[in-house]
Structures are given as C-alpha cells and as structure tokens.
Design a protein around this motif. Structure first.
Motif, PDB file in Angstrom:
ATOM      1  N   VAL A 399      12.168 -15.539  22.361  1.00 23.26           N
ATOM      2  CA  VAL A 399      12.087 -16.021  20.979  1.00 23.26           C
ATOM      3  C   VAL A 399      13.022 -17.222  20.885  1.00 23.26           C
ATOM      4  O   VAL A 399      14.188 -17.131  21.272  1.00 23.26           O
ATOM      5  CB  VAL A 399      12.520 -14.937  19.968  1.00 23.26           C
ATOM      6  CG1 VAL A 399      12.474 -15.506  18.546  1.00 23.26           C
ATOM      7  CG2 VAL A 399      11.626 -13.710  20.074  1.00 23.26           C
ATOM      8  N   TRP A 400      12.476 -18.330  20.420  1.00 23.62           N
ATOM      9  CA  TRP A 400      13.277 -19.536  20.223  1.00 23.62           C
ATOM     10  C   TRP A 400      13.370 -19.796  18.725  1.00 23.62           C
ATOM     11  O   TRP A 400      12.377 -19.636  18.006  1.00 23.62           O
ATOM     12  CB  TRP A 400      12.612 -20.754  20.892  1.00 23.62           C
ATOM     13  CG  TRP A 400      12.517 -20.692  22.391  1.00 23.62           C
ATOM     14  CD1 TRP A 400      12.769 -19.628  23.194  1.00 23.62           C
ATOM     15  CD2 TRP A 400      12.137 -21.777  23.249  1.00 23.62           C
ATOM     16  NE1 TRP A 400      12.568 -19.971  24.508  1.00 23.62           N
ATOM     17  CE2 TRP A 400      12.178 -21.287  24.573  1.00 23.62           C
ATOM     18  CE3 TRP A 400      11.770 -23.100  23.043  1.00 23.62           C
ATOM     19  CZ2 TRP A 400      11.864 -22.077  25.671  1.00 23.62           C
ATOM     20  CZ3 TRP A 400      11.454 -23.891  24.135  1.00 23.62           C
ATOM     21  CH2 TRP A 400      11.513 -23.378  25.441  1.00 23.62           C
ATOM     22  N   ALA A 401      14.540 -20.246  18.281  1.00 21.72           N
ATOM     23  CA  ALA A 401      14.736 -20.497  16.850  1.00 21.72           C
ATOM     24  C   ALA A 401      15.094 -21.965  16.635  1.00 21.72           C
ATOM     25  O   ALA A 401      15.933 -22.514  17.350  1.00 21.72           O
ATOM     26  CB  ALA A 401      15.849 -19.608  16.313  1.00 21.72           C
ATOM     27  N   LYS A 402      14.445 -22.571  15.641  1.00 26.70           N
ATOM     28  CA  LYS A 402      14.626 -24.019  15.413  1.00 26.70           C
ATOM     29  C   LYS A 402      14.809 -24.309  13.931  1.00 26.70           C
ATOM     30  O   LYS A 402      13.949 -24.002  13.107  1.00 26.70           O
ATOM     31  CB  LYS A 402      13.382 -24.757  15.937  1.00 26.70           C
ATOM     32  CG  LYS A 402      13.435 -26.267  15.785  1.00 26.70           C
ATOM     33  CD  LYS A 402      12.194 -26.935  16.342  1.00 26.70           C
ATOM     34  CE  LYS A 402      11.010 -26.757  15.411  1.00 26.70           C
ATOM     35  NZ  LYS A 402       9.861 -27.620  15.771  1.00 26.70           N
ATOM     36  N   ALA A 403      15.920 -24.924  13.586  1.00 29.85           N
ATOM     37  CA  ALA A 403      16.193 -25.298  12.193  1.00 29.85           C
ATOM     38  C   ALA A 403      15.936 -26.789  12.007  1.00 29.85           C
ATOM     39  O   ALA A 403      16.053 -27.573  12.946  1.00 29.85           O
ATOM     40  CB  ALA A 403      17.644 -24.978  11.845  1.00 29.85           C
ATOM     41  N   THR A 404      15.586 -27.160  10.778  1.00 33.70           N
ATOM     42  CA  THR A 404      15.360 -28.571  10.435  1.00 33.70           C
ATOM     43  C   THR A 404      16.233 -28.906   9.218  1.00 33.70           C
ATOM     44  O   THR A 404      16.254 -28.147   8.242  1.00 33.70           O
ATOM     45  CB  THR A 404      13.881 -28.815  10.092  1.00 33.70           C
ATOM     46  OG1 THR A 404      13.084 -28.392  11.212  1.00 33.70           O
ATOM     47  CG2 THR A 404      13.602 -30.289   9.819  1.00 33.70           C
ATOM     48  N   ASP A 405      16.952 -30.026   9.282  1.00 35.46           N
ATOM     49  CA  ASP A 405      17.871 -30.358   8.188  1.00 35.46           C
ATOM     50  C   ASP A 405      17.209 -31.210   7.113  1.00 35.46           C
ATOM     51  O   ASP A 405      16.033 -31.589   7.226  1.00 35.46           O
ATOM     52  CB  ASP A 405      19.166 -30.989   8.722  1.00 35.46           C
ATOM     53  CG  ASP A 405      18.981 -32.417   9.233  1.00 35.46           C
ATOM     54  OD1 ASP A 405      18.006 -33.101   8.842  1.00 35.46           O
ATOM     55  OD2 ASP A 405      19.832 -32.857  10.026  1.00 35.46           O
ATOM     56  N   SER A 406      17.980 -31.510   6.064  1.00 41.77           N
ATOM     57  CA  SER A 406      17.449 -32.190   4.879  1.00 41.77           C
ATOM     58  C   SER A 406      17.018 -33.635   5.166  1.00 41.77           C
ATOM     59  O   SER A 406      16.407 -34.267   4.323  1.00 41.77           O
ATOM     60  CB  SER A 406      18.489 -32.164   3.758  1.00 41.77           C
ATOM     61  OG  SER A 406      19.771 -32.470   4.269  1.00 41.77           O
ATOM     62  N   GLU A 407      17.316 -34.129   6.360  1.00 41.51           N
ATOM     63  CA  GLU A 407      16.809 -35.464   6.721  1.00 41.51           C
ATOM     64  C   GLU A 407      15.657 -35.373   7.710  1.00 41.51           C
ATOM     65  O   GLU A 407      15.262 -36.376   8.318  1.00 41.51           O
ATOM     66  CB  GLU A 407      17.939 -36.320   7.301  1.00 41.51           C
ATOM     67  CG  GLU A 407      18.906 -36.783   6.216  1.00 41.51           C
ATOM     68  CD  GLU A 407      20.121 -37.517   6.758  1.00 41.51           C
ATOM     69  OE1 GLU A 407      20.129 -37.894   7.946  1.00 41.51           O
ATOM     70  OE2 GLU A 407      21.061 -37.677   5.984  1.00 41.51           O
ATOM     71  N   GLY A 408      15.128 -34.147   7.887  1.00 43.69           N
ATOM     72  CA  GLY A 408      13.969 -33.974   8.772  1.00 43.69           C
ATOM     73  C   GLY A 408      14.317 -33.904  10.246  1.00 43.69           C
ATOM     74  O   GLY A 408      13.438 -33.953  11.099  1.00 43.69           O
ATOM     75  N   ILE A 409      15.596 -33.768  10.558  1.00 43.85           N
ATOM     76  CA  ILE A 409      16.018 -33.701  11.969  1.00 43.85           C
ATOM     77  C   ILE A 409      16.049 -32.238  12.410  1.00 43.85           C
ATOM     78  O   ILE A 409      16.633 -31.388  11.731  1.00 43.85           O
ATOM     79  CB  ILE A 409      17.394 -34.361  12.162  1.00 43.85           C
ATOM     80  CG1 ILE A 409      17.295 -35.845  11.788  1.00 43.85           C
ATOM     81  CG2 ILE A 409      17.898 -34.188  13.581  1.00 43.85           C
ATOM     82  CD1 ILE A 409      18.638 -36.540  11.649  1.00 43.85           C
ATOM     83  N   SER A 410      15.398 -31.945  13.565  1.00 39.69           N
ATOM     84  CA  SER A 410      15.312 -30.572  14.069  1.00 39.69           C
ATOM     85  C   SER A 410      16.168 -30.398  15.318  1.00 39.69           C
ATOM     86  O   SER A 410      16.589 -31.376  15.942  1.00 39.69           O
ATOM     87  CB  SER A 410      13.870 -30.230  14.452  1.00 39.69           C
ATOM     88  OG  SER A 410      13.031 -30.362  13.345  1.00 39.69           O
TER      89      SER A 410
END
Lengths: 436, 171
Positions: A399-410
């Motif tokens: 399982v891989w987890a990926k977050a994206t910030d408020s500027e669209g950067i993941s």
C-alpha cells in the motif's frame, strides 16, 4: 530475545522503582540523583565491571549506558520501549510509523533528535530567557515564571519533522543519522507567542532573523562550544503559531524534547525549534550560529545529479518542509483474509501549506484511490486520512500513500532530488500486506 | 539434492514433541540462571536477598541476564561483530574503536556507508568543526577499515521493502 526486553519494560513502567528492584538503589528524593547510603552502587558497579565514577550525579531511573550496548528498546525514561535508537551519543531516537497512529503524538512516542548532550541540571525556578542581538535596543531578561504569568498563553498542535527524516533511502547514501520515516510527530504545544516576546523587547524594524541558544552541551564537553544555534526569518517568527513553549500535551515538556522551554516552529525542519532555550538573538543579518552554515540543513539551490559535489555557496537554507504522509494503521506486514476490507489510516502534512488531497495505491502507483481527508485541527497540524481498501486476489501487495498540497504538489513515488546531506525525502510511504 | 523431510506426525505426537522442546529450553535457561545466581550470591549477597524479596522476580532475572551478558561484552565477538560496539572486527578495528567512539556512538559508524573519499570527508568535517584531533598514521588504517567494511551499496531509486515482520491482522 525476550529476556533482553525485560530491563527496558521494567524501566519504562517506573524507572525509579526499577532502580530499586534491580539494584536495590534508592536515590536522593529531592534531586533524584545519586545513591542513598550507597544502596545498589556496588551491585551496579560489579555488573558494569568497574566503579561508577560521579555516582552522586547519576540520575535516578537511568539504565547505565554500559548495559545498553546489547539490549533492545528505549533506554530513556518516559519513552516507549519500541522506539528505535539510531544513536546513543548524542541521543537520536525515532518512532516506528505504526506507533504514530495517535491524533496527538504522546510524550512517549515523540522522536528525539539531539545534536549534543542534554543538560544534566534543570533548575526551573532559576531559568531565564534573554532577548538580545542587533535588533533589540536593550537586552531583556525574562524569568520562566514571568514568561508564564505575564504573557498570554496559546495552544496549537504543530507538526515537527526532522529535516533528515527518511534519509536512509538516499543513494548514494548521505552521512548522518539514517532515519527511516519516524522523525516526525504532532503534539499539542502550549506557550507564549514569539511575536509577543519580540514586541515586548521592542524589536527594531531592521530585524532579519531570530536565532536561538540552548543549554545543551557539546559532545566533547567543551562548555564554550555551542552545539547548535539555528532559527527562523523574522516573518516566520511573527506568525501566530510560532511559540516559545513550556508545556506539551498539557504537561511539562519531556527532558529530551527540550524541558523546560523551547521554540516550536511548525512545518519547518525541527532543527529551527531550539530546545532547552535560554537566549534569543534577534539579528539584523541571517543568523550565523553553528549549523546555520553551509552545508548543514541546506540543499542545492539548483537540482544536481546523484553523488555530485556541490559548492557550499550553491547550497540554500531549508525553510518549509515538503508535502508528506504516513500510513499509521495497519503496521507493515499485516496478513489478512481475502474477504476483508482493510481500514487504512494515517496522517498527512505539508510544511507551511495544507494537504488538500490524499490517495492510496495497491498496484505500485498504476491506479489511485481517493481517501477521506480531515481538515487540520489548526494551521500547521497534521491531518487525519482514512481509506477502506479491498484486494482483488490473494498475494503480496504494497500500500502506497500519496498526499497532495494546496499548490497541487504531490509526493513522488521514487526518492526525490538527491542532495549531499540527505534531506527532504518525501517519497510515498509504503507498507507490505499479504492476502491469504 | 537430498532434503530432510519432516516426518508426518499425529497431533498427539506433535504435542509431545513441542512439550519436550519446551522443557529442554526451560532446563537450559534454568541452568544458566542458577549459575548467575550462584555467582551473584558469592559476590553480592545483599543484592540477591533484595532481589528475591521483590515480587517481580522474573523481570529481575531477565535484567540480570542482560547485565551479565554486558559484563563480558567488551571482549565478546560473535560472527565477526564486536558485540559491545557492533563494529566489524577487522584490521583497523582497534584504531577505529579508540579514535571514534571516544566522542560519539559507534552507531554513527555502523549505520553509515561511504567510499574512502566519503569517509575522509567526514573525518575532515569532524576535524574542522568538532575538535577531532589529527589522526596521524592511524588515519590511513582507519580509512582502509571504513572503506572496506562500511562501503556503499547501490540501491537504485527505491529499494524493495525489507525486514517485513509478517503477522496476522485481527479485527
């Protein structure tokens, strides 16, 4: 293996009692140091194979370092026995991802990153904070008691992450503590605003940087050598959430995390949040204390190839930490049955920014499933995410987890830009799952 | 190629076998413990008295086992590893132990990897900023040891997950 954990469990439950049970040791009840009537001193010395020099100073409830070499688990009173000791001189201790599942990181699960030796004697009644530097007209000295009684208190949950968290994955390897993913935590800090203190000391308009000085000692015991003195630009210092904290989770800050006073600057490398704080130097230049200089806590200003030599002047100071997340449940290695819906959860954070999107993948990033993501408790606190996942057939999964910030950067799926000191690895966290 | 196969056992036989193994283990631990206790009784009778008055005597026994292991550990080498420091025993080990662990933990060596040049840079950094002394003729010996025993391993952009401890996840 089991027998090696015994001593640590005993000490983690009640260190002073453990001293008495194992060694027959009783310490001075006031100073919590030394050996009353030499109780237990001979036994400890015999097992250590020598006399305990400076026995009168030895804190109660401390497992002698000589016994730590072979043993597993946390040797520091008040820390969870399953934390991982990367270094014992100075102490550098990380928390396995599955132990970071709490909404608010408890004291026993907050990582420790020391550059030097923690102060041995903390006199809370005599503790003072000095504000000086080019941008303070007259040096100001505030007692800890006055700081607590004369300034307004604020409480925030703030994410602290070591700049070198996840360094272990860089290739070629970078020197230093080889952190996996556990040099991060989000505890609830109470203190006064750094801004209020600066205004009280009549900070001048030309202020550029706030540098800290603490009471930790250099590894070589030279009292005149400053271990680390970093800090933040004035704009960051003036933010609402930038605290001079005296409490964590409603209690005294743990000794190894900076008791009785420390800076807390959420979202930036934790090295800017000085511990055992005694002095703030408000500078009209970028602060130049030890470990502000290149290449400490700096990355190449422009991207470089793995292994490239980078000149000191081409390295830039790290400010906000990048977007990142952890899977805190389940622990990696879970074996489940094929009919089970796996209820994943974790935290995500993004330095000065907010996380706006969270995804997990069970097929090495080929497809992504959107997670439920909660808003932060306050600005700069990590955010809870959850996801229900089903697996199509039996077998090995990650399982891989990926977050994206408020500027669209993941978060990248591979290890991001190599840098000489191994900072800022925010590659997706991965856990192994077997469906049977 | 011949392989030794586990014989087919009935559940009862399995149980008896497990019991025998368990009892043998207990016997081994008990013998070890008795030796430790006997030694301590001779050397520190007061401590022993106190230990056995305490109600968590099993934890004490565990602790003492650890303690006794540690006492001999400065000379103990297992599989080429010096147990007290975790360092690989090889030419230059003594010089590394003496020069490096005076100031910092041996863990700072064992968790790092670099080529000769990389280790040399670390030494220079420690000399320039951390008051490390001139290592003289020992420098080459130390660098040879480190470059040989703590060399980098190429891992690519991302390693496979390793050291997975499998467990059954209950609800």
């Amino acid at each position: 293996m089991k027998k090696k954990i015994g001593i640590h469990q005993l000490y983690s439950e009640d260190p002073v009692k453990a001293d008495e049970l194992v060694w027959g040791r009783q310490s001075d009840p006031d100073s919590r140091r030394g050996f009353l009537k030499k109780s237990g001193l001979a036994a400890m010395g015999m097992v250590l194979g020598g006399t305990v020099v400076f026995a009168e100073n030895m804190p109660a409830g401390l497992i002698p370092a000589g016994l730590l070499d072979l043993a597993q688990g946390s040797p520091i009173p008040g820390k969870h026995p399953d934390l991982i000791v990367l270094n014992d001189k100075p102490w550098n201790i990380e928390t396995p991802a599955h132990l970071l599942d709490d909404e608010v990181t408890p004291a026993d699960k907050l990582f420790v990153r020391n550059n030097g030796l923690a102060p041995e004697k903390i006199d809370v009644a005599a503790w003072t904070l000095t504000l000086d530097g080019e941008s303070i007209p007259e040096p100001v000295v505030i007692t800890l008691a006055d700081l607590k009684s004369k300034f307004k208190h604020y409480t925030y949950r703030l994410t602290l992450e070591c700049g070198g968290n996840s360094r272990a994955e860089f290739n070629p390897p970078a020197k230093g503590n080889q952190w996996a993913n556990g040099a991060v935590g989000c505890s609830e800090w109470t203190g006064v605003r750094l801004r209020d203190l600066l205004e009280y000391a009549k900070v001048k308009k030309d202020a550029v940087y706030v540098g800290y000085y603490g009471k930790d000692k250099h590894l070589n015991n030279d009292p005149n050598k400053v271990v680390i003195s970093r800090g933040v630009p004035i704009a960051k210092a003036m933010e609402d959430e930038s605290l001079i904290a005296f409490a964590m989770n409603g209690k005294d800050i743990p000794l190894m995390n900076g008791h009785p006073l420390r800076m807390i600057i959420g979202g930036w490398p934790a090295s800017v949040s000085g511990k055992w704080l005694t002095r703030l130097s408000v500078r009209n230049i970028v602060h130049d204390g030890p470990k502000m200089e290149s290449p400490s806590y700096r990355v190449p200003c422009k991207p470089v190839a793995p292994g490239e030599t980078v000149k000191d002047e081409d390295m830039c100071i790290i400010e906000s930490m990048p977007v990142k997340s952890l899977i805190t449940y389940p622990k990696s290695g879970a074996m489940i049955t094929s009919d089970k819906v796996l209820k994943l959860r974790g935290h995500a954070w993004a330095g000065d920014k907010e996380v706006v999107d969270m995804h997990v993948s069970i097929d090495f990033g080929a497809t992504w499933q959107k997670c439920v993501l909660k808003a932060p408790h306050n600005r700069l606190a990590w955010q809870r995410w959850t996801a229900d996942v089903k697996f199509p057939q039996k077998g090995y999964y990650e399982v891989w987890a990926k977050a994206t910030d408020s500027e669209g950067i993941s978060q990248p799926m591979v290890v991001p830009g190599w840098n000489p000191k191994g900072y800022l690895n925010n590659a997706t966290h991965r856990i192994a799952i077997k469906v049977q | 190629m011949s392989e030794i196969e586990k014989p087919d056992l009935t559940p009862e036989q399995e149980q008896i076998l497990a019991q025998v193994v368990r009892r043998t283990n207990i016997l081994v631990y008990a013998t070890g413990f008795i030796v430790v206790v006997a030694l301590l009784n001779i050397m520190a009778p007061q401590t022993m008295e106190r230990l056995f008055q305490a109600d968590t005597s099993s934890a004490n026994a565990d602790s003492l086992m650890v303690a006794m292991e540690s006492t001999i550990s400065d000379t103990l080498v297992v599989d080429g590893i010096h147990m007290a420091t975790g360092l690989i025993v090889d030419d230059g080990f003594e010089q590394v132990k003496a020069s490096c662990t005076a100031c910092h933990s041996s863990k700072l060596i064992t968790q790092n990897k670099a080529d000769r040049d990389g280790w040399k840079k670390m030494i220079r950094w420690m000399q320039e900023t951390q008051n490390l002394w001139d290592l003289g003729p020992n420098e080459d010996i130390i660098l040879d040891y480190l470059a040989k025993n703590y060399a980098p391993v190429a891992t690519g952009r991302r390693m496979n997950l390793t050291n997975i401890e499998w467990y059954t996840l209950e609800d």
